[in-house]
Design a protein around this motif. Sequence first.
Motif, PDB file in Angstrom:
ATOM      1  N   ARG A   1      11.472 -82.368  64.928  1.00  0.00           N
ATOM      2  CA  ARG A   1      11.411 -81.882  66.300  1.00  0.00           C
ATOM      3  C   ARG A   1      12.795 -81.548  66.847  1.00  0.00           C
ATOM      4  O   ARG A   1      12.904 -80.944  67.908  1.00  0.00           O
ATOM      5  N   LYS A   2      13.809 -81.958  66.150  1.00  0.00           N
ATOM      6  CA  LYS A   2      15.182 -81.630  66.536  1.00  0.00           C
ATOM      7  C   LYS A   2      15.945 -81.179  65.295  1.00  0.00           C
ATOM      8  O   LYS A   2      16.058 -81.925  64.326  1.00  0.00           O
TER       9      LYS A   2
ATOM     10  N   ALA B   1       2.819 -73.909  56.702  1.00  0.00           N
ATOM     11  CA  ALA B   1       3.349 -74.309  58.006  1.00  0.00           C
ATOM     12  C   ALA B   1       3.195 -75.805  58.216  1.00  0.00           C
ATOM     13  O   ALA B   1       2.284 -76.440  57.670  1.00  0.00           O
ATOM     14  N   VAL B   2       4.112 -76.346  59.001  1.00  0.00           N
ATOM     15  CA  VAL B   2       3.990 -77.717  59.504  1.00  0.00           C
ATOM     16  C   VAL B   2       3.614 -77.614  60.980  1.00  0.00           C
ATOM     17  O   VAL B   2       4.359 -77.051  61.784  1.00  0.00           O
TER      18      VAL B   2
ATOM     19  N   ASN C   1       4.292 -89.245  62.263  1.00  0.00           N
ATOM     20  CA  ASN C   1       5.077 -88.123  62.790  1.00  0.00           C
ATOM     21  C   ASN C   1       4.230 -87.148  63.598  1.00  0.00           C
ATOM     22  O   ASN C   1       4.755 -86.239  64.236  1.00  0.00           O
ATOM     23  N   ASP C   2       2.906 -87.324  63.552  1.00  0.00           N
ATOM     24  CA  ASP C   2       1.962 -86.408  64.207  1.00  0.00           C
ATOM     25  C   ASP C   2       2.191 -84.965  63.769  1.00  0.00           C
ATOM     26  O   ASP C   2       2.408 -84.057  64.580  1.00  0.00           O
ATOM     27  N   THR C   3       2.100 -84.754  62.452  1.00  0.00           N
ATOM     28  CA  THR C   3       2.230 -83.414  61.889  1.00  0.00           C
ATOM     29  C   THR C   3       1.199 -83.206  60.787  1.00  0.00           C
ATOM     30  O   THR C   3       0.684 -84.158  60.194  1.00  0.00           O
ATOM     31  N   MET C   4       0.912 -81.939  60.530  1.00  0.00           N
ATOM     32  CA  MET C   4       0.000 -81.552  59.468  1.00  0.00           C
ATOM     33  C   MET C   4       0.620 -80.373  58.733  1.00  0.00           C
ATOM     34  O   MET C   4       1.025 -79.388  59.361  1.00  0.00           O
TER      35      MET C   4
END
Length: 483
Positions: free
Chosen positions: A193-194, A218-219, A113-116
């Motif tokens: 993202r949506k 936070a994400v 998902n390319d998130t942290m």
Amino acid sequence: MQAEAQAPNPETTLRAMQAIVGENACLSGDADMQPFVTDYRGIYHGKAQVVVLPASTEEVSQVMQWCYANHVPVVPQGGNTSLMGGAVPDGTGAAVVINLRRMNRVLAIDTVNDTMTVQAGVTLSGARTAAEADQRLFPLRIGSEGSCQIGGNLSTNAGGTAVLRYGNMRDLVLGIEAVLPDGRIYSQLRGLRKDNTGYDLKHLFIGAEGTLGIITGAVLKLMPQPRSTAVAFVAVQSPAAAVQLLGEAKRLSGQAVTAFELISRPALELVLEYLGNVPSPLPEMHDWMVLIELTSGTDAESLNATLMEILESGFGQGLVLDAAVAASLSDAQNFWRIREEISDAQTRTGGSIKCDVSVPLSRIAAFVEDASAKVLALEPAARMVIYGHMGDGNVHFNPLRPRDQPAKEFLAQWYARISGLVDAMAHAENGSISAEHGIGVVKRDDLTQFKSSVEIELMWQVKQALDPRNLLNPGKVLPARRR
């Protein structure tokens, strides 16, 4: 509106906080609290009943519940690197400071998902390092990255040197968690993202400087790590030439321009003097320079060829006077060190009038030249330390005291007049008096000149809806309410 009930005495507050977070996570002695009630430049000083170091969102929530019930004001604090006095308490000694440095865990990295997902007390450098360990990039870059924390970055909507390509902090976050003034927890730590289900509430807290809630998690968005980087330190004919060169860089490289930083001669001279053992990138001094960085997923040879094409076009049009291209990672780091140390060089020297403004890119050259002329007409010996993120219209316009004038004398004589002049000129260009540093207490009352009564009243209505007792970071951001 102000708190109506009498706040408890410090001993009562201290015992209540110790019961929530433990004795070792509460600081109450003057010496222990000093780093938390003074900003890092030593300009803004305050007092507090106690400094609380919670280890979890639940502890923050419990602290806020108690403070809300007992009408105790609270000042949220991250790395305390604010330049606007927004992270320290006032001088009354009534407040509790909540510092989030113990909430410093990276909770998850999702490489699909390319998130942290992080706690708010993770430092910016810690977040960047964690992303790099999984071959990802978290692109926010600011000089204080070793000290500033993600929660503070969000609360001030931090910008930095890569906004041109990646945007401000507001553009780099997908979800947040925040504790409200009454202790309730707003939690939307989702990597979506949506999500078109009504108001996007996270944006209330981003840029609010801790006046509406305490961000606790936070994400963040992650990006692919660039395969190659090309950096050049370039002397240009003028700020107008720099704008034209940026246009050429965009035209020839597409989305590869990551940073485009303007540096005036006095700024370069000051930082080289401060660093001592770092040579100038160019053999001769020039009035104006830019630091250009390109990054891409292509090979280094191709990117370097693009950089050379940009410089050749600049030379051909008379925009570029000289250029030094980084031949190694060490060269690039030295170029960036020069740029990033300008702020600290001013702090050490003292006597800098810090104006953090933004104007449309099409007006930036005229603004820099006109504002410089007006300041020098007032004080011809002022050193015009001008630098910043030209690619996104953000200029740090910081007239510095003459060498032979004490800092306090210069600031007392000129601070109000020059900062007011510069802000007014930026506003006249449809710009902003704060591009990335926030408002805090420094610019709070100035908002009445540059924001409409409707804007200020709407801000107060939001504040009153979430914090009716005005207990969360009181006296920051919002000017006195108009009656």
